[in-house]
Design an enzyme around this catalytic site. Structure first.
Site, PDB file in Angstrom:
ATOM      1  N   GLY A 137     -17.126  -2.775  -4.521  1.00  0.00           N
ATOM      2  CA  GLY A 137     -15.973  -3.527  -5.046  1.00  0.00           C
ATOM      3  C   GLY A 137     -16.279  -5.200  -5.927  1.00  0.00           C
ATOM      4  O   GLY A 137     -16.164  -5.398  -4.060  1.00  0.00           O
ATOM      5  N   GLN A 143      -5.514  -6.571  -8.366  1.00  0.00           N
ATOM      6  CA  GLN A 143      -5.924  -7.409  -6.923  1.00  0.00           C
ATOM      7  C   GLN A 143      -6.911  -8.066  -7.094  1.00  0.00           C
ATOM      8  O   GLN A 143      -7.282  -8.411  -5.771  1.00  0.00           O
ATOM      9  CB  GLN A 143      -5.270  -6.198  -5.802  1.00  0.00           C
ATOM     10  CG  GLN A 143      -3.473  -5.297  -5.683  1.00  0.00           C
ATOM     11  CD  GLN A 143      -3.825  -4.477  -4.714  1.00  0.00           C
ATOM     12  OE1 GLN A 143      -3.813  -4.012  -4.071  1.00  0.00           O
ATOM     13  NE2 GLN A 143      -4.028  -3.289  -5.807  1.00  0.00           N
ATOM     14  N   ASP A 177      -9.743  -4.701   1.659  1.00  0.00           N
ATOM     15  CA  ASP A 177      -8.752  -3.356   2.012  1.00  0.00           C
ATOM     16  C   ASP A 177      -8.997  -4.419   3.449  1.00  0.00           C
ATOM     17  O   ASP A 177      -7.982  -3.407   4.329  1.00  0.00           O
ATOM     18  CB  ASP A 177      -9.927  -2.400   2.175  1.00  0.00           C
ATOM     19  CG  ASP A 177     -10.287  -1.495   0.928  1.00  0.00           C
ATOM     20  OD1 ASP A 177     -10.105  -2.360  -0.037  1.00  0.00           O
ATOM     21  OD2 ASP A 177     -11.192  -0.358   0.948  1.00  0.00           O
ATOM     22  N   GLU A 188     -18.673  -1.579   4.435  1.00  0.00           N
ATOM     23  CA  GLU A 188     -19.461  -0.896   5.146  1.00  0.00           C
ATOM     24  C   GLU A 188     -20.461  -0.501   4.685  1.00  0.00           C
ATOM     25  O   GLU A 188     -21.851   0.245   5.112  1.00  0.00           O
ATOM     26  CB  GLU A 188     -18.079   0.453   5.720  1.00  0.00           C
ATOM     27  CG  GLU A 188     -18.932   1.051   6.699  1.00  0.00           C
ATOM     28  CD  GLU A 188     -18.219   2.427   6.291  1.00  0.00           C
ATOM     29  OE1 GLU A 188     -18.477   3.610   6.899  1.00  0.00           O
ATOM     30  OE2 GLU A 188     -16.877   2.804   5.273  1.00  0.00           O
ATOM     31  N   THR A 215     -14.376  -7.000   1.519  1.00  0.00           N
ATOM     32  CA  THR A 215     -13.749  -6.158   1.952  1.00  0.00           C
ATOM     33  C   THR A 215     -12.351  -6.831   1.638  1.00  0.00           C
ATOM     34  O   THR A 215     -11.722  -6.800   2.605  1.00  0.00           O
ATOM     35  CB  THR A 215     -13.873  -4.650   2.333  1.00  0.00           C
ATOM     36  OG1 THR A 215     -12.815  -4.067   1.821  1.00  0.00           O
ATOM     37  CG2 THR A 215     -13.684  -4.654   3.992  1.00  0.00           C
ATOM     38  N   HIS A 275      -6.593  -2.699 -10.119  1.00  0.00           N
ATOM     39  CA  HIS A 275      -6.960  -3.640  -9.494  1.00  0.00           C
ATOM     40  C   HIS A 275      -7.337  -5.115 -10.138  1.00  0.00           C
ATOM     41  O   HIS A 275      -8.067  -5.787 -10.234  1.00  0.00           O
ATOM     42  CB  HIS A 275      -8.802  -3.216 -10.408  1.00  0.00           C
ATOM     43  CG  HIS A 275      -9.487  -1.948 -10.627  1.00  0.00           C
ATOM     44  ND1 HIS A 275      -8.793  -0.872 -11.028  1.00  0.00           N
ATOM     45  CD2 HIS A 275     -10.961  -1.653  -9.743  1.00  0.00           C
ATOM     46  CE1 HIS A 275      -9.998   0.358 -10.305  1.00  0.00           C
ATOM     47  NE2 HIS A 275     -10.647  -0.340  -9.605  1.00  0.00           N
ATOM     48  N   ARG A 321      11.648   2.590  -9.371  1.00  0.00           N
ATOM     49  CA  ARG A 321      10.222   2.584 -10.803  1.00  0.00           C
ATOM     50  C   ARG A 321       8.624   2.357  -9.642  1.00  0.00           C
ATOM     51  O   ARG A 321       9.130   1.724  -8.740  1.00  0.00           O
ATOM     52  CB  ARG A 321      10.376   1.939 -11.082  1.00  0.00           C
ATOM     53  CG  ARG A 321      11.293   1.533 -13.053  1.00  0.00           C
ATOM     54  CD  ARG A 321      10.888   2.209 -14.204  1.00  0.00           C
ATOM     55  NE  ARG A 321      12.218   1.920 -14.997  1.00  0.00           N
ATOM     56  CZ  ARG A 321      13.551   3.389 -15.217  1.00  0.00           C
ATOM     57  NH1 ARG A 321      13.402   4.041 -14.407  1.00  0.00           N
ATOM     58  NH2 ARG A 321      14.108   2.559 -15.819  1.00  0.00           N
ATOM     59  N   GLY A 357      -6.687  -0.634  -1.044  1.00  0.00           N
ATOM     60  CA  GLY A 357      -7.165  -0.278   0.672  1.00  0.00           C
ATOM     61  C   GLY A 357      -7.514   0.592   1.013  1.00  0.00           C
ATOM     62  O   GLY A 357      -8.029   0.905   2.565  1.00  0.00           O
TER      63      GLY A 357
HETATM   64  O1  F6P Z   1     -13.163  -0.887  -1.830  1.00  0.00           O
HETATM   65  C1  F6P Z   1     -12.219  -1.857  -2.646  1.00  0.00           C
HETATM   66  C2  F6P Z   1     -11.538  -0.918  -3.430  1.00  0.00           C
HETATM   67  O2  F6P Z   1     -10.956  -1.740  -4.186  1.00  0.00           O
HETATM   68  C3  F6P Z   1     -10.140   0.183  -2.684  1.00  0.00           C
HETATM   69  O3  F6P Z   1      -9.683  -0.575  -2.748  1.00  0.00           O
HETATM   70  C4  F6P Z   1      -9.967   1.106  -4.128  1.00  0.00           C
HETATM   71  O4  F6P Z   1      -9.771   2.334  -3.116  1.00  0.00           O
HETATM   72  C5  F6P Z   1     -11.317   1.616  -4.577  1.00  0.00           C
HETATM   73  O5  F6P Z   1     -12.674  -0.239  -4.006  1.00  0.00           O
HETATM   74  C6  F6P Z   1     -11.626   1.350  -6.112  1.00  0.00           C
HETATM   75  O6  F6P Z   1     -12.906   1.578  -6.050  1.00  0.00           O
HETATM   76  P1  F6P Z   1     -13.537   1.598  -8.023  1.00  0.00           P
HETATM   77  O7  F6P Z   1     -13.576  -0.083  -8.087  1.00  0.00           O
HETATM   78  O8  F6P Z   1     -14.305   1.743  -8.172  1.00  0.00           O
HETATM   79  O9  F6P Z   1     -12.512   2.042  -8.575  1.00  0.00           O
END
Ligand code: F6P
Length: 367
Positions: free
Chosen positions: A12, A294, A147, A123, A145, A292, A286, A190
């Site tokens: 990501g 984030q 996360d 990782e 990452t 994304h 709500r 995360g």
């Molecule tokens: O590992 C980073 C991350 O943003 C995770 O927090 C999330 O679950 C995943 O990637 C989302 O993946 P994608 O970008 O493939 O939607």
């Protein structure tokens, strides 16, 4: 001696990647430092992570133009100001047993005359770098990452910017939550780790934080909300990690997709929590998934400086022939650790140390 460094970003995207690429390039090519080195460098960027290195056809100019980018100080001059990755990224696993393309990868590395690889990723990406190292390729890693769950380092690029985004979005939600007297359930990313939710929730002053490391009791969440109703304020913010789960249940899944590294797509828990709150307490609720957002936008000051230090350190490691390792932050200092130690291992929230299981929030006791 001259070496060709290839730098790539995998997994990501996040803010900080471009800064790391810039500082790998700048420190490899810095003429003042180069004057005192016995080795000099060329730097190329590989487009789209490991996919680029697998799919490129070294004999075809068009393919090389598509996947191999020559990097110099002029090209990367402004990169550290921007989020994402200018090289592109992918979740390609060349060692996926169902579609093993590692031989092609190894051949391409050889044919392209690549002497060392700087892999910037989490990782999965660093796991590939480790496997290549085992096969005799000179690799170093830079941790990334949002996360925050990469083992062996206190910091991975992207985390600080993501926490800042969570905080800013929650600041925005407060005015509307307060005006309507509503509960807002905010879902953070995360994956299986609760760091983003915990730190994002703590710095935002969230009333309840739910993390994957401590399955929650929905009745207890409702009890905490009832307890607060009418006491201090008329609304509450709940931060829930996408991988959090109610006691006795599995993580919620967004879909059935399984990626090249075997990961499922977790998410959707915020809707469940908000629905249950309304059902059980009658409090208007709500939910919002930050998703994304984030990973978007420009890097924070912390991510820019970490990208700079990590990039510089990666080149130092190549000069010192410190391969098969990644740059780390340890007790606030830059260090290195073996890539072997970061694979198949996640750094999860230590519940006993950081989480208050009674309040479902960050601990209020430090010592
Ligand atoms: O590992 C980073 C991350 O943003 C995770 O927090 C999330 O679950 C995943 O990637 C989302 O993946 P994608 O970008 O493939 O939607």
């Amino acid at each position: 001696m001259k070496m060709k460094i290839a730098v790539l970003t995998g997994g990501g995207d996040c803010p900080g990647l471009n800064g790391a690429i810039k500082w790998v390039t700048k420190s490899a090519l810095d003429p003042r430092i180069a004057a005192n080195r016995s080795v000099s460098f060329d730097v190329v960027g590989i487009a789209d992570g490991w996919r680029g290195l697998v799919e490129v056809d070294p004999a075809d100019k068009k393919s090389c133009d598509r996947y191999i980018k020559y990097l110099d100080e002029e090209v990367v001059r402004t990169w550290d100001r921007y989020g994402g990755t200018n090289l592109g990224t992918s979740r390609t696993n060349p060692f996926n047993p169902k579609n093993d393309r590692s031989e092609k990868l190894l051949n391409n590395i050889k044919k392209l005359g690549i002497d060392a690889i700087v892999a910037i990723g989490g990782e999965d990406t660093l796991g590939v770098a480790y496997k290549l190292h085992e096969l005799g390729i000179k690799t170093v890693g830079i941790p990334k990452t949002i996360d925050g769950d990469l083992a062996g380092t206190e910091y991975s690029l992207g985390f600080d910017t993501a926490v800042n985004i969570i905080m800013e979005e929650i600041d925005r939600l407060r005015t509307t939550a307060g005006s309507h007297g509503r509960i807002f359930v905010v879902e953070t990313m995360g994956r299986h780790a609760g760091w983003l939710a915990l730190r994002g929730g703590e710095c935002s002053g969230a009333y309840i934080i739910l993390i994957p490391e401590y399955p929650f009791d929905m009745d207890k969440v409702c009890e905490l909300l009832r307890e607060r109703k009418g006491r201090e304020i008329n609304y509450s913010i709940i931060v829930v990690a996408e991988g959090a789960k109610p006691q006795g249940r599995q993580e919620f899944l967004k879909n059935n997709h399984i990626d090249d590294f075997g990961h499922v797509s977790v998410g959707g828990i915020a809707g469940y929590v908000a629905g249950e709150i309304e059902k059980k307490t009658g409090l208007e609720s709500r939910h919002i998934t930050l998703s994304h957002l984030q990973r978007g936008g420009t890097p924070s000051a912390h991510d820019r400086i970490m990208a700079r230090w990590f990039g510089i350190a990666a080149v130092d490691m190549i000069v010192k022939e410190d391969f098969g390792r990644m740059v780390t932050l340890e007790k606030g200092e830059i260090g290195t650790a073996p890539l072997a130690g970061v694979i198949n291992k996640l750094k999860l929230v230590d519940v006993g140390k950081y989480y208050d299981t009674d309040r479902y929030n960050g601990r209020r006791i430090i010592f």
